[in-house]
Motif scaffolding. Structure first.
Motif, PDB file in Angstrom:
ATOM      1  N   HIS A 183       0.833  -1.199   0.000  1.00  0.00           N
ATOM      2  CA  HIS A 183       0.000   0.000   0.000  1.00  0.00           C
ATOM      3  C   HIS A 183       0.875   1.260   0.000  1.00  0.00           C
ATOM      4  O   HIS A 183       0.594   2.222  -0.723  1.00  0.00           O
ATOM      5  CB  HIS A 183      -0.933  -0.029   1.210  1.00  0.00           C
ATOM      6  CG  HIS A 183      -1.992   1.013   1.220  1.00  0.00           C
ATOM      7  ND1 HIS A 183      -2.958   1.130   0.255  1.00  0.00           N
ATOM      8  CD2 HIS A 183      -2.245   2.012   2.100  1.00  0.00           C
ATOM      9  CE1 HIS A 183      -3.759   2.135   0.534  1.00  0.00           C
ATOM     10  NE2 HIS A 183      -3.342   2.700   1.647  1.00  0.00           N
ATOM     11  N   GLU A 218       2.668   1.604  -3.464  1.00  0.00           N
ATOM     12  CA  GLU A 218       1.792   1.928  -4.590  1.00  0.00           C
ATOM     13  C   GLU A 218       1.318   3.381  -4.578  1.00  0.00           C
ATOM     14  O   GLU A 218       0.610   3.798  -5.495  1.00  0.00           O
ATOM     15  CB  GLU A 218       0.582   0.993  -4.601  1.00  0.00           C
ATOM     16  CG  GLU A 218       0.945  -0.438  -4.949  1.00  0.00           C
ATOM     17  CD  GLU A 218      -0.208  -1.416  -4.764  1.00  0.00           C
ATOM     18  OE1 GLU A 218      -1.261  -1.022  -4.193  1.00  0.00           O
ATOM     19  OE2 GLU A 218      -0.052  -2.564  -5.184  1.00  0.00           O
ATOM     20  N   ALA A 219       1.720   4.139  -3.578  1.00  0.00           N
ATOM     21  CA  ALA A 219       1.309   5.552  -3.506  1.00  0.00           C
ATOM     22  C   ALA A 219       1.818   6.287  -4.741  1.00  0.00           C
ATOM     23  O   ALA A 219       2.966   6.122  -5.145  1.00  0.00           O
ATOM     24  CB  ALA A 219       1.851   6.198  -2.238  1.00  0.00           C
ATOM     25  N   GLY A 220       0.945   7.123  -5.314  1.00  0.00           N
ATOM     26  CA  GLY A 220       1.298   7.843  -6.533  1.00  0.00           C
ATOM     27  C   GLY A 220       2.109   9.107  -6.301  1.00  0.00           C
ATOM     28  O   GLY A 220       2.718   9.625  -7.226  1.00  0.00           O
ATOM     29  N   SER A 221       2.118   9.594  -5.070  1.00  0.00           N
ATOM     30  CA  SER A 221       2.876  10.817  -4.781  1.00  0.00           C
ATOM     31  C   SER A 221       3.480  10.705  -3.387  1.00  0.00           C
ATOM     32  O   SER A 221       3.049   9.891  -2.564  1.00  0.00           O
ATOM     33  CB  SER A 221       1.966  12.043  -4.846  1.00  0.00           C
ATOM     34  OG  SER A 221       1.048  12.033  -3.766  1.00  0.00           O
ATOM     35  N   GLU A 229       3.188  12.842  -1.040  1.00  0.00           N
ATOM     36  CA  GLU A 229       2.184  13.265  -0.053  1.00  0.00           C
ATOM     37  C   GLU A 229       1.267  12.099   0.317  1.00  0.00           C
ATOM     38  O   GLU A 229       0.949  11.898   1.483  1.00  0.00           O
ATOM     39  CB  GLU A 229       1.347  14.444  -0.580  1.00  0.00           C
ATOM     40  CG  GLU A 229       2.123  15.728  -0.768  1.00  0.00           C
ATOM     41  CD  GLU A 229       2.932  15.758  -2.075  1.00  0.00           C
ATOM     42  OE1 GLU A 229       2.671  14.959  -3.004  1.00  0.00           O
ATOM     43  OE2 GLU A 229       3.866  16.587  -2.144  1.00  0.00           O
ATOM     44  N   THR A 230       0.843  11.354  -0.687  1.00  0.00           N
ATOM     45  CA  THR A 230      -0.017  10.193  -0.432  1.00  0.00           C
ATOM     46  C   THR A 230       0.725   9.158   0.395  1.00  0.00           C
ATOM     47  O   THR A 230       0.183   8.609   1.357  1.00  0.00           O
ATOM     48  CB  THR A 230      -0.499   9.581  -1.762  1.00  0.00           C
ATOM     49  OG1 THR A 230      -1.246  10.560  -2.473  1.00  0.00           O
ATOM     50  CG2 THR A 230      -1.356   8.347  -1.521  1.00  0.00           C
ATOM     51  N   ARG A 231       1.973   8.932   0.054  1.00  0.00           N
ATOM     52  CA  ARG A 231       2.771   7.965   0.802  1.00  0.00           C
ATOM     53  C   ARG A 231       2.918   8.405   2.255  1.00  0.00           C
ATOM     54  O   ARG A 231       2.765   7.598   3.176  1.00  0.00           O
ATOM     55  CB  ARG A 231       4.140   7.787   0.144  1.00  0.00           C
ATOM     56  CG  ARG A 231       4.966   6.682   0.789  1.00  0.00           C
ATOM     57  CD  ARG A 231       6.303   6.528   0.083  1.00  0.00           C
ATOM     58  NE  ARG A 231       7.115   5.526   0.694  1.00  0.00           N
ATOM     59  CZ  ARG A 231       7.383   4.340   0.167  1.00  0.00           C
ATOM     60  NH1 ARG A 231       6.894   4.002  -1.004  1.00  0.00           N
ATOM     61  NH2 ARG A 231       8.137   3.480   0.800  1.00  0.00           N
ATOM     62  N   ASP A 232       3.204   9.683   2.475  1.00  0.00           N
ATOM     63  CA  ASP A 232       3.348  10.202   3.838  1.00  0.00           C
ATOM     64  C   ASP A 232       2.050  10.037   4.627  1.00  0.00           C
ATOM     65  O   ASP A 232       2.068   9.667   5.796  1.00  0.00           O
ATOM     66  CB  ASP A 232       3.760  11.678   3.821  1.00  0.00           C
ATOM     67  CG  ASP A 232       5.187  11.887   3.333  1.00  0.00           C
ATOM     68  OD1 ASP A 232       5.956  10.901   3.279  1.00  0.00           O
ATOM     69  OD2 ASP A 232       5.519  13.043   2.997  1.00  0.00           O
ATOM     70  N   ARG A 233       0.909  10.317   3.967  1.00  0.00           N
ATOM     71  CA  ARG A 233      -0.394  10.151   4.627  1.00  0.00           C
ATOM     72  C   ARG A 233      -0.644   8.692   4.993  1.00  0.00           C
ATOM     73  O   ARG A 233      -1.097   8.381   6.086  1.00  0.00           O
ATOM     74  CB  ARG A 233      -1.522  10.641   3.705  1.00  0.00           C
ATOM     75  CG  ARG A 233      -2.092  11.976   4.052  1.00  0.00           C
ATOM     76  CD  ARG A 233      -3.388  12.316   3.313  1.00  0.00           C
ATOM     77  NE  ARG A 233      -3.562  11.753   1.992  1.00  0.00           N
ATOM     78  CZ  ARG A 233      -3.133  12.295   0.854  1.00  0.00           C
ATOM     79  NH1 ARG A 233      -2.460  13.424   0.871  1.00  0.00           N
ATOM     80  NH2 ARG A 233      -3.369  11.709  -0.295  1.00  0.00           N
ATOM     81  N   ARG A 234      -0.337   7.802   4.062  1.00  0.00           N
ATOM     82  CA  ARG A 234      -0.535   6.371   4.315  1.00  0.00           C
ATOM     83  C   ARG A 234       0.352   5.885   5.449  1.00  0.00           C
ATOM     84  O   ARG A 234      -0.075   5.102   6.293  1.00  0.00           O
ATOM     85  CB  ARG A 234      -0.277   5.560   3.043  1.00  0.00           C
ATOM     86  CG  ARG A 234      -1.343   5.751   1.999  1.00  0.00           C
ATOM     87  CD  ARG A 234      -1.054   4.977   0.732  1.00  0.00           C
ATOM     88  NE  ARG A 234      -2.102   5.211  -0.246  1.00  0.00           N
ATOM     89  CZ  ARG A 234      -2.129   4.629  -1.443  1.00  0.00           C
ATOM     90  NH1 ARG A 234      -1.162   3.793  -1.822  1.00  0.00           N
ATOM     91  NH2 ARG A 234      -3.119   4.891  -2.272  1.00  0.00           N
ATOM     92  N   ARG A 271      -1.076   7.139   8.749  1.00  0.00           N
ATOM     93  CA  ARG A 271      -2.254   6.346   9.153  1.00  0.00           C
ATOM     94  C   ARG A 271      -1.839   4.982   9.698  1.00  0.00           C
ATOM     95  O   ARG A 271      -2.397   4.522  10.683  1.00  0.00           O
ATOM     96  CB  ARG A 271      -3.205   6.163   7.972  1.00  0.00           C
ATOM     97  CG  ARG A 271      -4.297   7.206   7.961  1.00  0.00           C
ATOM     98  CD  ARG A 271      -5.320   6.902   6.899  1.00  0.00           C
ATOM     99  NE  ARG A 271      -4.919   7.723   5.765  1.00  0.00           N
ATOM    100  CZ  ARG A 271      -5.076   7.445   4.493  1.00  0.00           C
ATOM    101  NH1 ARG A 271      -5.679   6.351   4.131  1.00  0.00           N
ATOM    102  NH2 ARG A 271      -4.659   8.247   3.567  1.00  0.00           N
TER     103      ARG A 271
END
Length: 147
Positions: A121, A124-127, A129-134, A137
């Motif tokens: 998961h 597979e983050a596209g950016s 920022e998304t990776r940091d958020r994941r 969490r």
């Protein structure tokens, strides 16, 4: 060992049923860790026991990678998987886990497949920022589980 099986619905995913004697022949107990290969795609999992059957779950990702669909008959190769169940940790996850021993212990208690899912998961983050958020969490959920 090889056998033919039908891909059947099972909860939110699909599965194949294994003959009880095949599970016994594998060794490794009632729920052995196995490597499953269908159409050249191999994944590591565990035999499950559900509704009186021995089953191998097949996620949507594994169905796509093996190019199979529910209802198909497939040739299955299965073998006992005695390799260590370690999941390579990306550097950002490793740093977050190493920063708090309770979070590290919570992550290491997770089943192999769930640890793999969390790492996948993140990867597979596209950016960024998304990776940091994941990652945030995941760390938060692990912290709650460790409390």
């Amino acid at each position: 060992m090889k056998f033919e099986a039908r891909v059947i619905p099972s909860g939110n995913a699909t599965a194949i049923a294994l003959p009880e004697d095949a599970v016994t022949a594998l060794g490794g107990g009632a729920r052995p860790a196995v490597a499953v290969t269908i159409n050249g795609h191999t994944w590591r999992t565990r035999v499950a026991r559900m509704r009186g059957l021995c089953m191998i779950g097949i996620s949507a990702g594994n169905r796509a990678a093996a190019r199979i669909a529910e209802g198909e008959n497939v040739e299955v190769a299965i073998e006992l998987d005695d390799l260590p169940r370690e999941v390579p940790e990306p550097p950002d996850l490793k740093s977050a886990l190493d920063a708090d021993s309770s979070i590290r212990r919570a992550f290491e208690k997770l089943p192999f497949g769930l640890r793999q899912k969390h790492v996948r998961h993140l990867e597979e983050a596209g950016s960024a920022e998304t990776r940091d958020r994941r990652l945030a969490r995941l760390v938060s959920a692990l912290h709650a589980d460790s409390a």
